[in-house]
Design a protein around this motif. Structure first.
Motif, PDB file in Angstrom:
ATOM      1  N   ALA A  96       0.820  -1.218   0.000  1.00  0.00           N
ATOM      2  CA  ALA A  96       0.000   0.000   0.000  1.00  0.00           C
ATOM      3  C   ALA A  96       0.853   1.266   0.000  1.00  0.00           C
ATOM      4  N   LYS A  97       2.155   1.094   0.077  1.00  0.00           N
ATOM      5  CA  LYS A  97       3.114   2.212   0.117  1.00  0.00           C
ATOM      6  C   LYS A  97       2.847   3.141   1.297  1.00  0.00           C
ATOM      7  N   ARG A  98       2.496   2.507   2.419  1.00  0.00           N
ATOM      8  CA  ARG A  98       2.257   3.261   3.659  1.00  0.00           C
ATOM      9  C   ARG A  98       3.507   3.140   4.547  1.00  0.00           C
ATOM     10  N   PHE A  99       4.482   3.940   4.245  1.00  0.00           N
ATOM     11  CA  PHE A  99       5.765   3.867   4.946  1.00  0.00           C
ATOM     12  C   PHE A  99       5.650   4.344   6.391  1.00  0.00           C
ATOM     13  N   ASP A 100       4.695   5.213   6.652  1.00  0.00           N
ATOM     14  CA  ASP A 100       4.444   5.623   8.029  1.00  0.00           C
ATOM     15  C   ASP A 100       3.993   4.430   8.865  1.00  0.00           C
ATOM     16  N   ARG A 101       3.149   3.585   8.267  1.00  0.00           N
ATOM     17  CA  ARG A 101       2.677   2.389   8.976  1.00  0.00           C
ATOM     18  C   ARG A 101       3.780   1.340   9.118  1.00  0.00           C
ATOM     19  N   LEU A 102       4.651   1.265   8.138  1.00  0.00           N
ATOM     20  CA  LEU A 102       5.787   0.341   8.255  1.00  0.00           C
ATOM     21  C   LEU A 102       6.631   0.710   9.479  1.00  0.00           C
ATOM     22  N   ARG A 103       6.952   1.986   9.592  1.00  0.00           N
ATOM     23  CA  ARG A 103       7.752   2.437  10.735  1.00  0.00           C
ATOM     24  C   ARG A 103       7.007   2.228  12.053  1.00  0.00           C
ATOM     25  N   SER A 104       5.730   2.583  12.076  1.00  0.00           N
ATOM     26  CA  SER A 104       4.979   2.441  13.329  1.00  0.00           C
ATOM     27  C   SER A 104       4.794   0.968  13.700  1.00  0.00           C
ATOM     28  N   THR A 105       4.653   0.095  12.703  1.00  0.00           N
ATOM     29  CA  THR A 105       4.550  -1.339  12.986  1.00  0.00           C
ATOM     30  C   THR A 105       5.838  -1.848  13.619  1.00  0.00           C
ATOM     31  N   MET A 106       6.967  -1.419  13.071  1.00  0.00           N
ATOM     32  CA  MET A 106       8.249  -1.837  13.649  1.00  0.00           C
ATOM     33  C   MET A 106       8.415  -1.285  15.062  1.00  0.00           C
ATOM     34  N   LEU A 107       8.115  -0.020  15.248  1.00  0.00           N
ATOM     35  CA  LEU A 107       8.255   0.579  16.578  1.00  0.00           C
ATOM     36  C   LEU A 107       7.333  -0.096  17.592  1.00  0.00           C
ATOM     37  N   ASP A 108       6.087  -0.345  17.196  1.00  0.00           N
ATOM     38  CA  ASP A 108       5.140  -1.008  18.097  1.00  0.00           C
ATOM     39  C   ASP A 108       5.592  -2.437  18.415  1.00  0.00           C
ATOM     40  N   SER A 109       6.156  -3.115  17.427  1.00  0.00           N
ATOM     41  CA  SER A 109       6.660  -4.479  17.656  1.00  0.00           C
ATOM     42  C   SER A 109       7.816  -4.479  18.644  1.00  0.00           C
ATOM     43  N   LEU A 110       8.686  -3.497  18.527  1.00  0.00           N
ATOM     44  CA  LEU A 110       9.821  -3.400  19.449  1.00  0.00           C
ATOM     45  C   LEU A 110       9.360  -3.023  20.855  1.00  0.00           C
ATOM     46  N   LYS A 111       8.352  -2.162  20.949  1.00  0.00           N
ATOM     47  CA  LYS A 111       7.797  -1.819  22.269  1.00  0.00           C
ATOM     48  C   LYS A 111       7.162  -3.053  22.914  1.00  0.00           C
ATOM     49  N   LEU A 112       6.393  -3.804  22.118  1.00  0.00           N
ATOM     50  CA  LEU A 112       5.779  -5.022  22.630  1.00  0.00           C
ATOM     51  C   LEU A 112       6.845  -6.021  23.068  1.00  0.00           C
ATOM     52  N   THR A 113       7.919  -6.130  22.295  1.00  0.00           N
ATOM     53  CA  THR A 113       9.029  -7.018  22.661  1.00  0.00           C
ATOM     54  C   THR A 113       9.606  -6.611  24.012  1.00  0.00           C
ATOM     55  N   LEU A 114       9.833  -5.323  24.195  1.00  0.00           N
ATOM     56  CA  LEU A 114      10.387  -4.825  25.457  1.00  0.00           C
ATOM     57  C   LEU A 114       9.470  -5.168  26.636  1.00  0.00           C
ATOM     58  N   ILE A 115       8.195  -4.869  26.505  1.00  0.00           N
ATOM     59  CA  ILE A 115       7.249  -5.128  27.597  1.00  0.00           C
ATOM     60  C   ILE A 115       7.156  -6.617  27.882  1.00  0.00           C
ATOM     61  N   TYR A 116       7.030  -7.415  26.829  1.00  0.00           N
ATOM     62  CA  TYR A 116       6.903  -8.866  26.991  1.00  0.00           C
ATOM     63  C   TYR A 116       8.126  -9.449  27.702  1.00  0.00           C
ATOM     64  N   VAL A 117       9.310  -9.060  27.232  1.00  0.00           N
ATOM     65  CA  VAL A 117      10.534  -9.610  27.833  1.00  0.00           C
ATOM     66  C   VAL A 117      10.660  -9.180  29.292  1.00  0.00           C
ATOM     67  N   LEU A 118      10.352  -7.936  29.602  1.00  0.00           N
ATOM     68  CA  LEU A 118      10.456  -7.486  30.985  1.00  0.00           C
ATOM     69  C   LEU A 118       9.516  -8.265  31.904  1.00  0.00           C
ATOM     70  N   VAL A 119       8.299  -8.515  31.443  1.00  0.00           N
ATOM     71  CA  VAL A 119       7.334  -9.280  32.252  1.00  0.00           C
ATOM     72  C   VAL A 119       7.807 -10.720  32.428  1.00  0.00           C
ATOM     73  N   VAL A 120       8.197 -11.364  31.334  1.00  0.00           N
ATOM     74  CA  VAL A 120       8.647 -12.765  31.416  1.00  0.00           C
ATOM     75  C   VAL A 120       9.915 -12.874  32.246  1.00  0.00           C
ATOM     76  N   TRP A 121      10.848 -11.955  32.048  1.00  0.00           N
ATOM     77  CA  TRP A 121      12.097 -11.972  32.807  1.00  0.00           C
ATOM     78  C   TRP A 121      11.816 -11.832  34.307  1.00  0.00           C
ATOM     79  N   PHE A 122      10.918 -10.920  34.652  1.00  0.00           N
ATOM     80  CA  PHE A 122      10.545 -10.743  36.058  1.00  0.00           C
ATOM     81  C   PHE A 122       9.973 -12.041  36.636  1.00  0.00           C
ATOM     82  N   LEU A 123       9.058 -12.662  35.903  1.00  0.00           N
ATOM     83  CA  LEU A 123       8.441 -13.897  36.387  1.00  0.00           C
ATOM     84  C   LEU A 123       9.463 -15.035  36.502  1.00  0.00           C
ATOM     85  N   LEU A 124      10.332 -15.149  35.514  1.00  0.00           N
ATOM     86  CA  LEU A 124      11.373 -16.186  35.575  1.00  0.00           C
ATOM     87  C   LEU A 124      12.295 -15.961  36.772  1.00  0.00           C
ATOM     88  N   ALA A 125      12.670 -14.702  37.002  1.00  0.00           N
ATOM     89  CA  ALA A 125      13.555 -14.403  38.126  1.00  0.00           C
ATOM     90  C   ALA A 125      12.882 -14.722  39.459  1.00  0.00           C
TER      91      ALA A 125
END
Length: 194
Positions: A51-80
């Motif tokens: 669709a040539k929506r480069f704004d959405r490409l960037r926001s999808t990547m940023l949102d994915s990285l934010k989700l990765t950060l939150i997910y890892v912090l929660v799982v890491w806390f629980l594992l610890a």
């Protein structure tokens, strides 16, 4: 990469290898969300590229990285928090328990970089740059594992091997994200000239 870890850990006895076997089974269970995210983000990126929506490409990547950060912090806390309970659930003792607990408390956090690399690889595979994904995965599994676990074991024993496994991904996770945003910028620039 797993073969390298197992090979170096074998020098520290059967219990260390048994602890790594538990960690190897714990990783896909604990971090299943990261594996799922890397599979889910690809089609979204591909659709927005079409669709040539480069704004959405960037926001999808940023949102994915934010989700990765939150997910890892929660799982890491629980594992610890539950690290000793996890070791007891597998009746791990001695070096086996030490490897499991050390991974849960210290090394599980490295999956922030693993998850970032997974997301970047999904982007490369769906945006027409699969060679980047191949090179980063190959690099992570060889250069990002073998020297780190070898030196880690030589200097710090079984814990050093596990720490090396976690540290080796940091450079590749950062490189993957950096390259991914460069690819997005290149795609947008190419599109503007068409």
């Amino acid at each position: 990469g797993n073969a390298a870890v197992t090979s170096v850990l074998a020098k520290y006895g059967d219990q260390a290898v048994a602890g790594w076997a538990v960690v190897s089974r714990l990783i896909p269970m604990a971090f299943a969300g990261l594996f799922a995210l890397s599979g889910a983000v690809g089609p979204i990126l591909g659709q927005n590229l079409g669709a040539k929506r480069f704004d959405r490409l960037r926001s999808t990547m940023l949102d994915s990285l934010k989700l990765t950060l939150i997910y890892v912090l929660v799982v890491w806390f629980l594992l610890a928090v539950f690290s000793h309970m996890i070791a007891r659930a597998f009746d791990a003792q001695g070096a086996a328990a030490d490897v499991i607990v050390f991974f849960c408390i210290f090394v599980a956090g490295s999956f922030l970089f693993n998850g970032s690399l997974f997301v970047a690889n999904a982007a490369f595979n769906n945006l027409g740059y699969p060679l980047y994904s191949t090179m980063l995965n190959w690099g992570r599994s060889t250069i990002g594992v073998i020297p780190f676990v070898w030196f880690g074991g030589m200097w710090f024993g079984a814990r050093g091997v596990i720490a090396g496994y976690g540290l080796g991904v940091v450079l590749f996770g950062i490189a993957g994200v950096f390259l991914c945003f460069r690819v997005l910028a290149k795609l947008e620039q190419t599109n503007q000239h068409e």
